[in-house]
Write a protein that holds these residues in place. Structure first.
Motif, PDB file in Angstrom:
ATOM      1  N   ALA A  92       0.436  -0.989   0.236  1.00  0.00           N
ATOM      2  CA  ALA A  92      -0.338  -0.220   0.254  1.00  0.00           C
ATOM      3  C   ALA A  92       0.807   1.574  -0.006  1.00  0.00           C
ATOM      4  O   ALA A  92       0.813   1.941   0.863  1.00  0.00           O
ATOM      5  N   VAL A  93       1.833   1.296  -1.152  1.00  0.00           N
ATOM      6  CA  VAL A  93       2.285   3.052  -1.441  1.00  0.00           C
ATOM      7  C   VAL A  93       2.036   3.358  -2.666  1.00  0.00           C
ATOM      8  O   VAL A  93       1.029   2.072  -3.628  1.00  0.00           O
ATOM      9  N   GLU A  94       2.291   4.230  -2.801  1.00  0.00           N
ATOM     10  CA  GLU A  94       1.756   5.483  -3.933  1.00  0.00           C
ATOM     11  C   GLU A  94       2.750   4.943  -5.307  1.00  0.00           C
ATOM     12  O   GLU A  94       1.995   4.531  -6.826  1.00  0.00           O
ATOM     13  N   HIS A  95       4.159   4.852  -5.134  1.00  0.00           N
ATOM     14  CA  HIS A  95       5.261   4.005  -6.491  1.00  0.00           C
ATOM     15  C   HIS A  95       5.246   2.919  -6.098  1.00  0.00           C
ATOM     16  O   HIS A  95       6.918   3.013  -5.456  1.00  0.00           O
ATOM     17  N   PRO A  96       4.705   1.608  -5.581  1.00  0.00           N
ATOM     18  CA  PRO A  96       5.936   0.164  -5.605  1.00  0.00           C
ATOM     19  C   PRO A  96       7.061   0.391  -6.619  1.00  0.00           C
ATOM     20  O   PRO A  96       6.948   0.938  -7.568  1.00  0.00           O
ATOM     21  N   GLY A  97       7.972   0.542  -5.625  1.00  0.00           N
ATOM     22  CA  GLY A  97       8.966  -0.552  -6.917  1.00  0.00           C
ATOM     23  C   GLY A  97      10.791  -0.101  -6.081  1.00  0.00           C
ATOM     24  O   GLY A  97      10.882  -0.544  -4.785  1.00  0.00           O
ATOM     25  N   VAL A  98      11.573  -0.809  -6.780  1.00  0.00           N
ATOM     26  CA  VAL A  98      13.099  -0.418  -6.242  1.00  0.00           C
ATOM     27  C   VAL A  98      13.066   0.133  -5.972  1.00  0.00           C
ATOM     28  O   VAL A  98      12.948   1.513  -7.018  1.00  0.00           O
ATOM     29  N   PHE A  99      14.033   0.947  -4.759  1.00  0.00           N
ATOM     30  CA  PHE A  99      14.626   1.720  -5.297  1.00  0.00           C
ATOM     31  C   PHE A  99      16.085   2.340  -4.370  1.00  0.00           C
ATOM     32  O   PHE A  99      16.152   1.272  -3.512  1.00  0.00           O
ATOM     33  N   ARG A 100      16.713   2.741  -4.904  1.00  0.00           N
ATOM     34  CA  ARG A 100      17.978   3.123  -4.002  1.00  0.00           C
ATOM     35  C   ARG A 100      18.009   4.316  -3.046  1.00  0.00           C
ATOM     36  O   ARG A 100      18.076   5.079  -3.442  1.00  0.00           O
ATOM     37  N   MET A 101      18.361   3.361  -2.019  1.00  0.00           N
ATOM     38  CA  MET A 101      18.703   4.268  -0.366  1.00  0.00           C
ATOM     39  C   MET A 101      20.120   4.409  -0.559  1.00  0.00           C
ATOM     40  O   MET A 101      20.797   3.530   0.116  1.00  0.00           O
ATOM     41  N   PRO A 102      20.386   5.599   0.091  1.00  0.00           N
ATOM     42  CA  PRO A 102      22.234   6.100   0.660  1.00  0.00           C
ATOM     43  C   PRO A 102      21.812   5.283   2.346  1.00  0.00           C
ATOM     44  O   PRO A 102      20.755   4.330   2.472  1.00  0.00           O
ATOM     45  N   ALA A 103      23.214   4.718   2.709  1.00  0.00           N
ATOM     46  CA  ALA A 103      23.833   3.930   3.452  1.00  0.00           C
ATOM     47  C   ALA A 103      23.297   4.942   4.877  1.00  0.00           C
ATOM     48  O   ALA A 103      22.742   5.934   4.960  1.00  0.00           O
ATOM     49  N   GLY A 104      22.286   3.830   5.934  1.00  0.00           N
ATOM     50  CA  GLY A 104      22.001   4.320   7.356  1.00  0.00           C
ATOM     51  C   GLY A 104      20.332   4.519   6.728  1.00  0.00           C
ATOM     52  O   GLY A 104      19.630   5.419   7.783  1.00  0.00           O
ATOM     53  N   ALA A 105      19.478   4.608   5.582  1.00  0.00           N
ATOM     54  CA  ALA A 105      18.315   5.212   5.291  1.00  0.00           C
ATOM     55  C   ALA A 105      17.869   4.290   6.397  1.00  0.00           C
ATOM     56  O   ALA A 105      18.197   2.368   6.536  1.00  0.00           O
ATOM     57  N   ARG A 106      16.231   4.487   6.661  1.00  0.00           N
ATOM     58  CA  ARG A 106      15.516   4.082   6.939  1.00  0.00           C
ATOM     59  C   ARG A 106      14.400   3.193   6.722  1.00  0.00           C
ATOM     60  O   ARG A 106      14.240   3.403   5.676  1.00  0.00           O
ATOM     61  N   VAL A 107      13.309   2.562   7.231  1.00  0.00           N
ATOM     62  CA  VAL A 107      12.232   1.924   6.190  1.00  0.00           C
ATOM     63  C   VAL A 107      11.273   2.926   6.290  1.00  0.00           C
ATOM     64  O   VAL A 107      10.719   2.883   5.213  1.00  0.00           O
ATOM     65  N   GLU A 108      11.301   3.919   7.085  1.00  0.00           N
ATOM     66  CA  GLU A 108      10.301   5.519   7.079  1.00  0.00           C
ATOM     67  C   GLU A 108      10.439   6.064   5.200  1.00  0.00           C
ATOM     68  O   GLU A 108      10.113   6.483   4.595  1.00  0.00           O
ATOM     69  N   ASP A 109      12.266   6.166   5.260  1.00  0.00           N
ATOM     70  CA  ASP A 109      12.778   7.070   4.400  1.00  0.00           C
ATOM     71  C   ASP A 109      12.544   5.953   2.587  1.00  0.00           C
ATOM     72  O   ASP A 109      11.613   6.202   1.654  1.00  0.00           O
ATOM     73  N   ALA A 110      12.343   4.914   2.732  1.00  0.00           N
ATOM     74  CA  ALA A 110      12.216   4.189   1.665  1.00  0.00           C
ATOM     75  C   ALA A 110      10.764   4.170   1.691  1.00  0.00           C
ATOM     76  O   ALA A 110      10.216   3.579  -0.404  1.00  0.00           O
ATOM     77  N   VAL A 111       9.679   3.938   2.266  1.00  0.00           N
ATOM     78  CA  VAL A 111       8.502   4.004   2.123  1.00  0.00           C
ATOM     79  C   VAL A 111       8.231   5.461   1.498  1.00  0.00           C
ATOM     80  O   VAL A 111       7.330   5.928   0.512  1.00  0.00           O
ATOM     81  N   GLU A 112       8.511   7.347   1.508  1.00  0.00           N
ATOM     82  CA  GLU A 112       8.761   7.908   1.640  1.00  0.00           C
ATOM     83  C   GLU A 112       9.578   8.560   0.156  1.00  0.00           C
ATOM     84  O   GLU A 112       8.388   8.814  -1.140  1.00  0.00           O
ATOM     85  N   ALA A 113      10.489   7.477  -0.385  1.00  0.00           N
ATOM     86  CA  ALA A 113      10.848   7.126  -1.577  1.00  0.00           C
ATOM     87  C   ALA A 113       9.871   6.616  -2.667  1.00  0.00           C
ATOM     88  O   ALA A 113      10.023   6.976  -3.497  1.00  0.00           O
ATOM     89  N   ALA A 114       8.740   5.974  -1.467  1.00  0.00           N
ATOM     90  CA  ALA A 114       7.684   5.596  -2.965  1.00  0.00           C
ATOM     91  C   ALA A 114       7.071   5.615  -2.939  1.00  0.00           C
ATOM     92  O   ALA A 114       5.385   5.481  -3.458  1.00  0.00           O
TER      93      ALA A 114
END
Length: 230
Positions: A92-114
């Protein structure tokens, strides 16, 4: 009176020119001899050969120079701790997919990226503060996924009580297909459970399921009585 023989003009010219030419040749010869003598007898400076110690120091300094200018090689066989993380955000995210996250990123950051959670997303059971891992899949359930299946829960509880636990699923024995029989467990989540078991050797308690990405307290409570650890 004695008469002198007449000297021809050509002879007089030859005699007149012969003396200066002979004098010039003599002067040139003397100059060449003097120059050769000066060069030959001039003292020469002999360069002293470097000692063994100086030669060793020169080789060592050259080696240090090569080492300093050579690129550093990594001795690590795995990915760098400071390297990027690639995560797959689904559900249940707006744009599901594979995202490149920097070191130290949190799950919240990945959800926002989606694009952030959708309106029917339920993130209460998702640990948004957890650091993301390279190659993992993050599942954000919706309201229907997070709804407590009262009928399924009652059946699981009744089966466990009526048969003395014989109907429970052994988390250390069941495959991904068998896990899909549990409430709110789809193919992707079932495979993550199997992958966690493989990476950690085995489940030591039912609560270990909380370490599997996508399983929170509410999800586990929906089928806790239907599983066991053998």
């Amino acid at each position: 009176m004695r008469l002198q023989p007449v000297v021809p003009v050509r002879e007089r010219m030859r005699r007149a020119l012969g003396v200066p030419v002979l004098a010039g040749i003599a002067v040139f010869t003397i100059a060449v001899v003097v120059a050769v003598a000066l060069v030959w007898f001039r003292p020469h400076r002999v360069e002293a050969a470097p000692s063994a110690g100086e030669a060793g120091r020169g080789v060592a300094e050259a080696g240090r120079g090569v080492a300093e200018t050579s690129p550093q090689r990594s001795t690590s066989n795995g990915p760098s701790d400071d390297g990027p993380r690639f995560v797959h955000v689904v559900g249940a995210v707006e744009h599901p997919g594979v995202f490149r996250m920097p070191a130290g990123a949190r799950v919240e950051d990945a959800v926002e990226a989606a694009g952030g959670p959708t309106e029917d997303a339920v993130v209460a059971g998702v640990n948004l503060a957890r650091a993301v891992q390279d190659g993992e899949q993050i599942l954000i359930p919706n309201r229907s996924d997070a709804a407590e299946p009262s009928a399924g829960g009652g059946a699981a509880s009744g089966g466990a009580g009526g048969s003395g636990g014989a109907a429970q699923i052994d988390l250390n024995q069941v495959d991904a297909t068998g896990l899909e029989a549990l409430p709110r467990i789809g193919p992707a989540l079932a495979q993550r459970i199997v992958d966690w078991r493989t990476a950690n050797d085995r489940f030591r308690s039912v609560d270990d399921l909380l370490e599997v990405p996508g399983i929170g307290e509410k999800t586990l409570d929906g089928f806790r009585d239907a599983v066991r650890v053998g």
